[in-house]
Design a protein around this motif. Structure first.
Motif, PDB file in Angstrom:
ATOM      1  N   LYS A  13      47.983   9.626  12.544  1.00 36.91           N
ATOM      2  CA  LYS A  13      47.801  11.079  12.425  1.00 36.91           C
ATOM      3  C   LYS A  13      46.650  11.580  13.290  1.00 36.91           C
ATOM      4  N   THR A  15      45.239  10.048  15.740  1.00 39.13           N
ATOM      5  CA  THR A  15      45.563   9.785  17.156  1.00 39.13           C
ATOM      6  C   THR A  15      46.416  10.936  17.710  1.00 39.13           C
ATOM      7  N   GLY A  28      41.585   4.962  13.368  1.00 38.99           N
ATOM      8  CA  GLY A  28      41.577   3.666  12.703  1.00 38.99           C
ATOM      9  C   GLY A  28      40.657   3.634  11.494  1.00 38.99           C
ATOM     10  N   ASN A 198      56.381   7.581  15.108  1.00 35.74           N
ATOM     11  CA  ASN A 198      55.333   7.062  15.985  1.00 35.74           C
ATOM     12  C   ASN A 198      55.562   5.579  16.248  1.00 35.74           C
ATOM     13  N   ASP A 200      55.813   2.090  19.154  1.00 41.73           N
ATOM     14  CA  ASP A 200      55.052   1.424  20.208  1.00 41.73           C
ATOM     15  C   ASP A 200      55.540   1.905  21.559  1.00 41.73           C
TER      16      ASP A 200
HETATM   17  N1  LIG Z   1      50.493   0.369  18.485  1.00 39.60           N
HETATM   18  C1  LIG Z   1      50.217   1.619  18.165  1.00 39.60           C
HETATM   19  N2  LIG Z   1      49.097   1.864  17.461  1.00 39.60           N
HETATM   20  C2  LIG Z   1      48.831   3.133  17.129  1.00 39.60           C
HETATM   21  C3  LIG Z   1      49.666   4.208  17.504  1.00 39.60           C
HETATM   22  N3  LIG Z   1      49.124   5.354  17.020  1.00 39.60           N
HETATM   23  C4  LIG Z   1      48.001   4.989  16.368  1.00 39.60           C
HETATM   24  N4  LIG Z   1      47.807   3.657  16.447  1.00 39.60           N
HETATM   25  C5  LIG Z   1      46.699   2.881  15.873  1.00 39.60           C
HETATM   26  O1  LIG Z   1      46.797   2.882  14.473  1.00 39.60           O
HETATM   27  C6  LIG Z   1      45.511   2.966  13.869  1.00 39.60           C
HETATM   28  C7  LIG Z   1      45.406   4.156  12.931  1.00 39.60           C
HETATM   29  O2  LIG Z   1      45.467   5.346  13.689  1.00 39.60           O
HETATM   30  P1  LIG Z   1      44.885   6.709  13.125  1.00 39.60           P
HETATM   31  O3  LIG Z   1      45.265   7.782  14.113  1.00 39.60           O
HETATM   32  O4  LIG Z   1      43.467   6.614  12.763  1.00 39.60           O
HETATM   33  O5  LIG Z   1      45.783   6.853  11.803  1.00 39.60           O
HETATM   34  P2  LIG Z   1      45.608   7.861  10.562  1.00 39.60           P
HETATM   35  O6  LIG Z   1      44.950   7.088   9.473  1.00 39.60           O
HETATM   36  O7  LIG Z   1      47.017   8.205  10.210  1.00 39.60           O
HETATM   37  O8  LIG Z   1      44.831   9.049  11.024  1.00 39.60           O
HETATM   38  C8  LIG Z   1      44.508   3.046  15.020  1.00 39.60           C
HETATM   39  O9  LIG Z   1      44.005   1.767  15.256  1.00 39.60           O
HETATM   40  C9  LIG Z   1      45.363   3.517  16.180  1.00 39.60           C
HETATM   41  O10 LIG Z   1      44.855   3.093  17.418  1.00 39.60           O
HETATM   42  C10 LIG Z   1      50.822   3.920  18.289  1.00 39.60           C
HETATM   43  O11 LIG Z   1      51.576   4.813  18.685  1.00 39.60           O
HETATM   44  N5  LIG Z   1      51.062   2.616  18.573  1.00 39.60           N
END
Ligand SMILES: Nc1nc2c(ncn2[C@@H]2O[C@H](COP(=O)(O)OP(=O)(O)O)[C@@H](O)[C@H]2O)c(=O)[nH]1
Ligand SMILES: [Mg+2]
Length: 349
Positions: A13, A15, A28, A198, A200
């Motif tokens: 989210k 990201t 993360g 979302n 890879d």
């Molecule tokens: N492989 C991969 N990792 C992702 C992707 N989007 C986010 N991440 C990773 O997943 C983790 C959580 O992302 P974050 O945006 O903080 O998630 P939130 O908790 O939903 O806000 C981080 O380490 C990101 O780098 C993606 O499209 N592919």
């Protein structure tokens, strides 16, 4: 207008929020605070108009994005327990659910379970609101012998039946009166929903795409990590990068436009040497309302809107040329503005 980015923890989210707003929040971390930022509505048409008029300023339409704290299924307490998450979701105009389709170190993805689980949470939250309302209406009727708003009890019962069936309210046909009645309740399943799958770099599996589409929601697939990296590049670097991949524009741009459409919005343009600008308008709005988006004086003193469609203007090569070709129309107060119209409002106050 606000769009809430919702979903489980660690689905990407924040990201995605970074990708669409240009923010650089840490990811993360599964943060608990909501974040709010403005993001542009990417519009290749505006770029072409800017190339045509070479103005001092180019101004995009915008929406506000809210990075909503992660949803956690209300395990022990039973589903439907109020969470902080719901409070934030109630305040936004549209919902974009980020669904994890990529592998992380601790859990294999289960996108369909995420979609279903969040949908159920929203249905149960709405059911609670609707049932409370039904109780209140019954008490009102007992006290006064009738309900102030006779349309409301049958509508709430229809809502209750739909929700008890596990279905969202957004698919119900509602007339204008009914919409008005419900507008104060912030019902979650009435809000437009888009599913952001979302994945890879390799993309999202076909069966997941198909199953998500089968829910009836608007579906966009992307890789938020790549999108966030793209957002950090200069426009020049970005186009080179995309051209190498043979892609016309970042997937996040498609996502933003889907959300914009789901909100019932579209854009019209104003052009000139000073500024080329995209403005946000409610779909179905008439020319005076568009004028009012620019300035209330323009709506008050509205006379006519000189109008040319974006396509006609580009085909003609300029305003003077469009006029020669009779593509410049003078539209009055009852004209319904179309997506991509280029307007010049004539007014007098
Ligand atoms: N492989 C991969 N990792 C992702 C992707 N989007 C986010 N991440 C990773 O997943 C983790 C959580 O992302 P974050 O945006 O903080 O998630 P939130 O908790 O939903 O806000 C981080 O380490 C990101 O780098 C993606 O499209 N592919
Ligand atoms: Mg986050």
């Amino acid at each position: 207008m606000q769009i809430g980015i919702l979903g489980f923890k660690f689905t990407g989210k924040t990201t995605l929020f970074n990708a669409v707003t240009g923010a650089s929040l840490p990811t993360g971390q599964g943060g608990v605070e909501p974040h709010l930022a403005v993001g542009r509505i990417p519009d290749p048409r505006l770029e072409r108009l800017t190339a045509m008029f070479n103005p001092k300023r180019e101004v995009h339409a915008t929406v506000e994005w809210v990075d909503v704290p992660g949803f956690e299924p209300s395990g022990a307490a039973g589903p439907g327990e109020g969470t902080r998450f719901l409070e934030h979701a109630r305040r936004v105009d549209a919902l974009a659910q980020v669904v994890r389709c990529f592998d992380n170190d601790f859990e294999t993805p289960d996108p369909l379970a995420e979609i279903e689980s969040l949908a159920l949470e929203l249905v149960l939250a709405d059911l609670q609101v609707v049932e409370n309302r039904i109780d209140k209406l019954a008490k009102e009727k007992q006290r006064k012998g009738k309900n102030d708003q006779p349309l409301e009890p049958p509508l709430m019962e229809r809502f209750q039946a739909t929700l008890s069936d596990g279905k969202p309210l957004r698919d119900l046909e509602l007339n204008a009166d009914e919409r008005k009645l419900t507008s104060g309740f912030s019902l979650l399943t009435l809000k437009p929903l888009i599913l952001v799958l979302n994945g890879d770099e390799g993309g999202v599996p076909q069966d997941v795409l198909a199953a998500a589409a089968a829910t009836g929601a608007e579906v966009v697939d992307l890789c938020a990590k790549v999108e966030a990296e793209l957002a950090e590049l200069s426009p020049q670097e970005r186009s080179e990068f995309l051209a190498d991949l043979g892609i016309a524009e970042p997937a996040a741009h498609r996502m933003v436009r889907s959300a914009y459409r789901a909100l019932g919005l579209h854009s019209f343009f104003t052009v000139g040497e000073d500024e080329c600008r995209a403005w946000t308008l409610r779909r179905g709005a008439l020319a005076p309302e568009a004028a009012g988006v620019i300035h209330s004086d323009l709506e008050r003193g509205f006379i006519r809107a000189e109008t040319v469609s974006y396509e006609d203007l580009i085909a003609a090569g300029g305003l003077a040329e469009a006029k020669k070709l009779n593509k410049l129309r003078l539209e009055g107060k009852s004209y319904e503005v179309r997506d991509g119209d280029v307007l010049n409002i004539r007014f007098s106050v």
